[in-house]
Write a protein that holds these residues in place. Structure first.
Motif, PDB file in Angstrom:
ATOM      1  N   TYR A  22       0.819  -1.095  -0.071  1.00 64.44           N
ATOM      2  CA  TYR A  22      -0.003   0.186  -0.172  1.00 64.44           C
ATOM      3  C   TYR A  22       1.020   1.181  -0.023  1.00 64.44           C
ATOM      4  CZ  TYR A  22      -3.648   3.508   1.245  1.00 64.44           C
ATOM      5  OH  TYR A  22      -4.363   4.379   1.271  1.00 64.44           O
ATOM      6  N   ARG A  23       0.662   2.205  -0.890  1.00 66.71           N
ATOM      7  CA  ARG A  23       1.306   3.487  -0.785  1.00 66.71           C
ATOM      8  C   ARG A  23       0.870   4.439   0.130  1.00 66.71           C
ATOM      9  NH1 ARG A  23       2.645   6.289  -6.549  1.00 66.71           N
ATOM     10  NH2 ARG A  23       4.083   7.886  -5.828  1.00 66.71           N
ATOM     11  N   LEU A  24       1.346   4.770   1.058  1.00 66.72           N
ATOM     12  CA  LEU A  24       1.181   5.598   2.120  1.00 66.72           C
ATOM     13  C   LEU A  24       0.890   7.062   1.803  1.00 66.72           C
ATOM     14  CD1 LEU A  24       2.671   4.020   5.259  1.00 66.72           C
ATOM     15  CD2 LEU A  24       0.399   3.782   4.760  1.00 66.72           C
ATOM     16  N   ASN A  25       2.200   7.398   0.951  1.00 66.16           N
ATOM     17  CA  ASN A  25       2.134   8.657   0.287  1.00 66.16           C
ATOM     18  C   ASN A  25       3.199   8.681  -0.610  1.00 66.16           C
ATOM     19  OD1 ASN A  25       5.007   9.369   1.182  1.00 66.16           O
ATOM     20  ND2 ASN A  25       4.033   9.660   3.138  1.00 66.16           N
ATOM     21  N   ARG A  26       3.507   9.790  -1.796  1.00 69.07           N
ATOM     22  CA  ARG A  26       4.382   9.436  -2.710  1.00 69.07           C
ATOM     23  C   ARG A  26       5.727   8.884  -2.267  1.00 69.07           C
ATOM     24  NH1 ARG A  26       4.966  15.050  -6.309  1.00 69.07           N
ATOM     25  NH2 ARG A  26       6.814  14.335  -5.459  1.00 69.07           N
ATOM     26  N   ARG A  27       6.256   9.050  -1.254  1.00 70.14           N
ATOM     27  CA  ARG A  27       7.676   8.530  -0.752  1.00 70.14           C
ATOM     28  C   ARG A  27       7.706   7.470   0.051  1.00 70.14           C
ATOM     29  NH1 ARG A  27      10.627  12.507  -2.586  1.00 70.14           N
ATOM     30  NH2 ARG A  27      10.001  14.817  -2.622  1.00 70.14           N
ATOM     31  N   LEU A  28       6.482   6.962   0.652  1.00 67.89           N
ATOM     32  CA  LEU A  28       6.574   5.729   1.690  1.00 67.89           C
ATOM     33  C   LEU A  28       5.529   4.737   1.164  1.00 67.89           C
ATOM     34  CD1 LEU A  28       7.872   4.865   4.378  1.00 67.89           C
ATOM     35  CD2 LEU A  28       5.966   6.285   5.405  1.00 67.89           C
ATOM     36  N   ASN A  29       6.057   3.490   1.109  1.00 67.27           N
ATOM     37  CA  ASN A  29       5.103   2.428   0.697  1.00 67.27           C
ATOM     38  C   ASN A  29       5.293   1.446   2.016  1.00 67.27           C
ATOM     39  OD1 ASN A  29       4.675   3.396  -1.663  1.00 67.27           O
ATOM     40  ND2 ASN A  29       6.656   2.504  -2.551  1.00 67.27           N
ATOM     41  N   VAL A  30       4.324   0.718   2.189  1.00 63.84           N
ATOM     42  CA  VAL A  30       4.506  -0.485   3.109  1.00 63.84           C
ATOM     43  C   VAL A  30       3.949  -1.824   2.336  1.00 63.84           C
ATOM     44  CG1 VAL A  30       2.031  -0.238   3.963  1.00 63.84           C
ATOM     45  CG2 VAL A  30       3.781  -1.355   5.463  1.00 63.84           C
ATOM     46  N   GLN A  31       4.693  -2.950   2.743  1.00 59.52           N
ATOM     47  CA  GLN A  31       4.448  -4.253   2.077  1.00 59.52           C
ATOM     48  C   GLN A  31       4.189  -5.370   3.008  1.00 59.52           C
ATOM     49  OE1 GLN A  31       7.287  -5.280  -0.686  1.00 59.52           O
ATOM     50  NE2 GLN A  31       6.751  -3.678  -2.220  1.00 59.52           N
ATOM     51  N   LEU A  32       3.380  -6.348   3.184  1.00 55.70           N
ATOM     52  CA  LEU A  32       3.200  -7.522   3.685  1.00 55.70           C
ATOM     53  C   LEU A  32       3.606  -8.936   2.709  1.00 55.70           C
ATOM     54  CD1 LEU A  32       2.247  -8.711   6.344  1.00 55.70           C
ATOM     55  CD2 LEU A  32       0.162  -8.721   5.572  1.00 55.70           C
ATOM     56  N   SER A  33       4.369  -9.431   3.297  1.00 51.53           N
ATOM     57  CA  SER A  33       4.821 -10.735   2.404  1.00 51.53           C
ATOM     58  C   SER A  33       4.479 -11.970   3.121  1.00 51.53           C
ATOM     59  CB  SER A  33       6.141 -10.636   2.011  1.00 51.53           C
ATOM     60  OG  SER A  33       6.350  -9.352   1.314  1.00 51.53           O
ATOM     61  N   ILE A  34       4.529 -13.104   2.417  1.00 50.81           N
ATOM     62  CA  ILE A  34       4.554 -14.397   3.172  1.00 50.81           C
ATOM     63  C   ILE A  34       5.460 -15.268   2.238  1.00 50.81           C
ATOM     64  CG2 ILE A  34       2.449 -15.235   1.984  1.00 50.81           C
ATOM     65  CD1 ILE A  34       1.949 -16.433   4.773  1.00 50.81           C
ATOM     66  N   GLY A  35       6.300 -16.109   2.976  1.00 48.88           N
ATOM     67  CA  GLY A  35       7.136 -17.150   2.385  1.00 48.88           C
ATOM     68  C   GLY A  35       7.282 -18.332   3.123  1.00 48.88           C
ATOM     69  N   TYR A  36       7.403 -19.505   2.506  1.00 51.28           N
ATOM     70  CA  TYR A  36       7.572 -20.896   3.176  1.00 51.28           C
ATOM     71  C   TYR A  36       8.930 -21.463   2.477  1.00 51.28           C
ATOM     72  CZ  TYR A  36       6.850 -25.506   4.180  1.00 51.28           C
ATOM     73  OH  TYR A  36       7.103 -27.146   4.528  1.00 51.28           O
ATOM     74  N   ASP A  37       9.675 -22.099   3.336  1.00 50.95           N
ATOM     75  CA  ASP A  37      10.759 -22.909   2.801  1.00 50.95           C
ATOM     76  C   ASP A  37      10.831 -24.101   3.829  1.00 50.95           C
ATOM     77  OD1 ASP A  37      13.132 -23.400   1.458  1.00 50.95           O
ATOM     78  OD2 ASP A  37      14.233 -22.480   2.808  1.00 50.95           O
TER      79      ASP A  37
END
Length: 179
Positions: A22-37
């Motif tokens: 999600y783009r919080l503003n023009r300079r700041l983004n937040v991301q949520l990921s998931i990974g399995y190994d």
């Protein structure tokens, strides 16, 4: 790297980590990921226990197996201080990475057709890491960005970890699609 006790531990390094951002503003983004190994390590050796075994050609085989599996859920902030209208952007990244994993360890000795289990252990647990780095994004078009990411800081937030103290450097490559 997950560590449950002195004998048991392992690492999970997911190759694919889908994310939503999600783009919080023009300079700041937040991301949520998931990974399995899942990782299985096998190591061992072959030797003669004594001179009598060497004369008779009786070998002893020691084998150890460590199987680790786990989930990682990185939460990442991307920040750029530069002009966001440019096609090529440099971001700094900060990730908080909670992980859950489990490991099973088994040590086996085989000699003259007899198999002996020397040790078995299993454990599971949570761990949290902080990872910081740089991200280079190239805007291909209005909806697609290609990126190259390098992680430069790696800290275990819960306990001492020789792996984390070594300061591993990792990189990622990918494509983002904007909805």
């Amino acid at each position: 790297m997950l560590s449950f006790n002195s004998m048991l531990g392992g690492s999970i390094e997911p190759l694919v980590t889908p994310h939503i951002g999600y783009r919080l503003n023009r300079r700041l983004n937040v991301q949520l990921s998931i990974g399995y190994d899942k990782d299985r390590e096998a190591f061992g050796g072959t030797y003669f226990e004594n001179e009598e075994d060497e004369d008779k050609g009786i070998l002893t085989y020691d084998d150890s197996y460590n199987t680790t599996w786990g989930w990682a859920v990185p939460i990442m902030l991307e920040f750029t201080p530069f002009n966001t209208n440019k096609r090529l952007q440099l971001y700094t990244t900060a990730k908080l990475v909670p992980t859950y994993g489990a490991s099973e360890f088994q040590s086996i000795r085989r000699r003259e057709g007899i198999t002996t289990v020397l040790a078995t252990d299993e454990g599971s647990g949570f761990n949290t890491f902080f990872i910081g780095g740089l991200l280079l994004k190239y805007r291909i078009n209005r909806r697609i960005d290609a990126y190259l990411e390098g992680n430069l800081i790696y800290k275990d937030l819960q306990k001492y970890s020789p792996y984390a103290e070594y300061g591993p450097k990792t990189f990622g490559i990918g494509i983002n699609y904007k909805l």
